[in-house]
Motif scaffolding. Structure first.
Motif, mmCIF file in Angstrom:
data_model
loop_
_atom_site.group_PDB
_atom_site.id
_atom_site.type_symbol
_atom_site.label_atom_id
_atom_site.label_comp_id
_atom_site.label_asym_id
_atom_site.label_seq_id
_atom_site.Cartn_x
_atom_site.Cartn_y
_atom_site.Cartn_z
ATOM 1 N N VAL A 1 0.720 -1.096 -0.033
ATOM 2 C CA VAL A 1 0.017 0.111 -0.070
ATOM 3 C C VAL A 1 0.894 1.445 -0.052
ATOM 4 C CG1 VAL A 1 -1.672 1.229 1.211
ATOM 5 C CG2 VAL A 1 -1.807 -1.176 1.318
ATOM 6 N N TRP A 2 1.947 1.226 0.857
ATOM 7 C CA TRP A 2 2.776 2.519 0.902
ATOM 8 C C TRP A 2 3.608 2.554 -0.331
ATOM 9 C CZ3 TRP A 2 0.164 4.138 4.434
ATOM 10 C CH2 TRP A 2 -0.244 3.375 5.626
ATOM 11 N N VAL A 3 3.957 1.534 -1.020
ATOM 12 C CA VAL A 3 4.601 1.448 -2.454
ATOM 13 C C VAL A 3 3.628 2.341 -3.369
ATOM 14 C CG1 VAL A 3 5.388 0.144 -4.383
ATOM 15 C CG2 VAL A 3 5.829 -0.467 -2.121
ATOM 16 N N GLY A 4 2.463 1.704 -3.440
ATOM 17 C CA GLY A 4 1.444 2.723 -4.350
ATOM 18 C C GLY A 4 1.251 4.115 -4.027
ATOM 19 N N ILE A 5 1.279 4.356 -2.814
ATOM 20 C CA ILE A 5 0.745 5.949 -2.487
ATOM 21 C C ILE A 5 2.201 6.721 -2.750
ATOM 22 C CG2 ILE A 5 0.619 7.318 -0.244
ATOM 23 C CD1 ILE A 5 -1.181 5.239 0.916
ATOM 24 N N GLY A 6 3.328 6.109 -2.455
ATOM 25 C CA GLY A 6 4.738 6.756 -2.785
ATOM 26 C C GLY A 6 4.633 6.850 -4.333
ATOM 27 N N ALA A 7 4.324 5.995 -5.034
ATOM 28 C CA ALA A 7 4.262 6.107 -6.505
ATOM 29 C C ALA A 7 3.177 7.434 -7.101
ATOM 30 C CB ALA A 7 3.839 4.688 -6.929
ATOM 31 N N PHE A 8 2.243 7.374 -6.402
ATOM 32 C CA PHE A 8 1.145 8.323 -6.662
ATOM 33 C C PHE A 8 1.852 9.828 -6.515
ATOM 34 C CE2 PHE A 8 -2.170 11.311 -5.192
ATOM 35 C CZ PHE A 8 -2.932 11.438 -6.228
ATOM 36 N N PHE A 9 2.488 10.063 -5.323
ATOM 37 C CA PHE A 9 3.183 11.173 -5.261
ATOM 38 C C PHE A 9 4.410 11.774 -5.884
ATOM 39 C CE2 PHE A 9 0.458 10.907 -1.670
ATOM 40 C CZ PHE A 9 -0.291 12.197 -1.619
ATOM 41 N N LYS B 1 1.314 6.365 -12.292
ATOM 42 C CA LYS B 1 0.456 6.361 -11.040
ATOM 43 C C LYS B 1 -0.571 5.020 -10.956
ATOM 44 C CE LYS B 1 1.401 10.759 -10.865
ATOM 45 N NZ LYS B 1 2.444 11.249 -9.863
ATOM 46 N N PRO B 2 -0.923 4.922 -9.566
ATOM 47 C CA PRO B 2 -1.326 3.746 -9.550
ATOM 48 C C PRO B 2 -2.898 3.666 -10.015
ATOM 49 C CG PRO B 2 -0.741 4.808 -7.284
ATOM 50 C CD PRO B 2 -0.590 5.581 -8.536
ATOM 51 N N THR B 3 -3.257 2.419 -10.197
ATOM 52 C CA THR B 3 -4.611 2.055 -11.249
ATOM 53 C C THR B 3 -5.762 1.934 -10.127
ATOM 54 O OG1 THR B 3 -4.346 -0.540 -10.618
ATOM 55 C CG2 THR B 3 -3.274 0.558 -12.590
ATOM 56 N N THR B 4 -6.808 2.035 -10.841
ATOM 57 C CA THR B 4 -8.184 1.970 -9.894
ATOM 58 C C THR B 4 -8.072 0.802 -9.135
ATOM 59 O OG1 THR B 4 -9.163 3.067 -11.737
ATOM 60 C CG2 THR B 4 -10.548 1.888 -10.036
ATOM 61 N N ASN B 5 -7.608 -0.225 -9.525
ATOM 62 C CA ASN B 5 -7.414 -1.612 -8.611
ATOM 63 C C ASN B 5 -6.729 -1.375 -7.536
ATOM 64 O OD1 ASN B 5 -8.708 -2.528 -10.863
ATOM 65 N ND2 ASN B 5 -7.281 -4.258 -11.205
ATOM 66 N N PHE B 6 -5.643 -0.309 -7.437
ATOM 67 C CA PHE B 6 -4.710 -0.082 -6.252
ATOM 68 C C PHE B 6 -5.615 0.590 -5.312
ATOM 69 C CE2 PHE B 6 -2.529 3.142 -3.844
ATOM 70 C CZ PHE B 6 -1.801 2.216 -3.321
ATOM 71 N N TRP B 7 -6.404 1.558 -5.768
ATOM 72 C CA TRP B 7 -7.053 2.432 -4.678
ATOM 73 C C TRP B 7 -8.321 1.408 -4.078
ATOM 74 C CZ3 TRP B 7 -4.335 5.969 -2.918
ATOM 75 C CH2 TRP B 7 -3.569 6.835 -3.998
ATOM 76 N N ILE B 8 -8.971 0.593 -4.967
ATOM 77 C CA ILE B 8 -10.026 -0.351 -4.232
ATOM 78 C C ILE B 8 -9.334 -1.229 -3.464
ATOM 79 C CG2 ILE B 8 -11.425 -2.225 -4.817
ATOM 80 C CD1 ILE B 8 -11.907 -1.083 -7.633
ATOM 81 N N GLY B 9 -8.126 -2.112 -3.764
ATOM 82 C CA GLY B 9 -7.454 -2.568 -3.016
ATOM 83 C C GLY B 9 -7.034 -1.957 -1.519
ATOM 84 N N THR B 10 -6.534 -0.844 -1.676
ATOM 85 C CA THR B 10 -5.936 -0.036 -0.514
ATOM 86 C C THR B 10 -7.328 0.129 0.523
ATOM 87 O OG1 THR B 10 -4.392 1.360 -1.810
ATOM 88 C CG2 THR B 10 -5.292 2.077 0.124
#
Length: 293
Positions: A100-108, A113-122
């Motif tokens: 989850v932190w990997v994806g958030i770091g990638a977003f910023f 950028k993280p996909t929709t699946n990432f935010w659903i999973g988060t």
């Protein structure tokens, strides 16, 4: 690929016993992390030097490998404290929020950028975390040191996984392990000295546990996992490593008599399911017929 998968399975089992050993509290948390790295380093460094295995292609790669070692050492140290101050189950599951932190770091910080699946999973993973720890803890903002350290451990581990994948594209596993273990040992040794943790005076059982941690949980486990990381997709390795949380929980229940409530079980599986969704490649969406993937 078959060898890489076998290596990953064995590596996961080796690291799954680590929380159980730490929870015995035979040595302080930070010094335990120091000896875990020191023992592994004392074995692999002579081998690497005698066989001339250490091959460094550039100064930049070497610096990144050193950073990997320091970050990983800090990760293990704070995770040790989290385990000793809470339960092996809770600390291990919260640490596994690292994707989850990997994806958030990638977003910023990254263009990809993280996909929709990432935010659903988060969202699902956070719901699982709330169920695991207890809603009352979040309502009252009653976050103790163990909780904060477990979360911090996951963040540090996320940094390690991102950087190590890049470094392993340039270095072989033995070279990478030699550099990271030595840098971890030096960093943790300095921290242990500064905070005044003892380097000796442990029981025979304590020394045995430190030896097992260094040889099995660190050297053997991470040689196997680094080999798998080098030959497999990083996402597959990360998802597979979630299995350690389930296995560690079962071992903690069997050997340490840790109480595991139905709510914790449900929360743990919801958390792991949410993280699994973040790695799902096909886009999850909705159609007239319902949910589709």
């Amino acid at each position: 690929m078959k060898k890489a998968r076998i290596a990953l399975v064995i590596g996961i089992f080796c690291i799954s016993i680590f929380p159980i050993l730490v929870k015995l509290k035979l040595t302080p948390g930070v010094i335990s992390a120091f000896y875990r790295m020191a023992v592994a380093s004392a074995i692999i460094l002579p081998y690497a030097l005698i066989t001339n295995k250490i091959k460094i292609k550039s100064r930049g790669t070497f610096i990144l490998a050193v950073i990997c070692g320091v970050v990983f050492g800090l990760d293990v140290a704070v995770w040790n404290v989290a385990i000793q101050e809470s339960t092996a189950t809770q600390a291990t599951l919260l640490t596994n929020l690292s994707p989850v932190w990997v994806g958030i770091g990638a977003f910023f910080f990254l263009k990809d950028k993280p996909t929709t699946n990432f935010w659903i999973g988060t969202v699902i993973a956070i719901i699982g975390m709330v169920l695991l720890v207890g809603l009352k803890t979040f309502v009252n903002l009653d976050f103790n040191l163990a909780f904060c350290f477990a979360i911090l451990s996951g963040m540090l581990y996320a940094v390690y996984m991102l950087v190590s994948k890049k470094v392993l594209n340039e270095l072989d596993v033995v070279t990478f392990m030699s550099i990271t273990l030595l840098s971890s040992t030096i960093a943790l040794g300095l921290i242990s000295w500064v905070i005044g943790e003892p380097f000796s005076g442990f029981s025979n059982a304590g020394w045995l546990v430190l030896l097992i941690q260094g040889v099995v949980c660190q050297l053997l486990a991470w040689l196997l996992i680094s080999f798998a990381t080098k030959h497999m997709r990083a996402t597959r390795v990360s998802v597979s490593l979630l299995g350690q949380a389930v296995l560690a929980s079962i071992l903690a229940w069997y050997f340490l008599d840790e109480a595991i409530s139905i709510q914790m079980v449900i929360g743990g599986f919801v958390l792991l399911f949410g993280i699994r969704i973040t790695f799902y490649t096909k886009r999850i969406g909705f159609s007239k017929k319902g949910i589709k993937a």
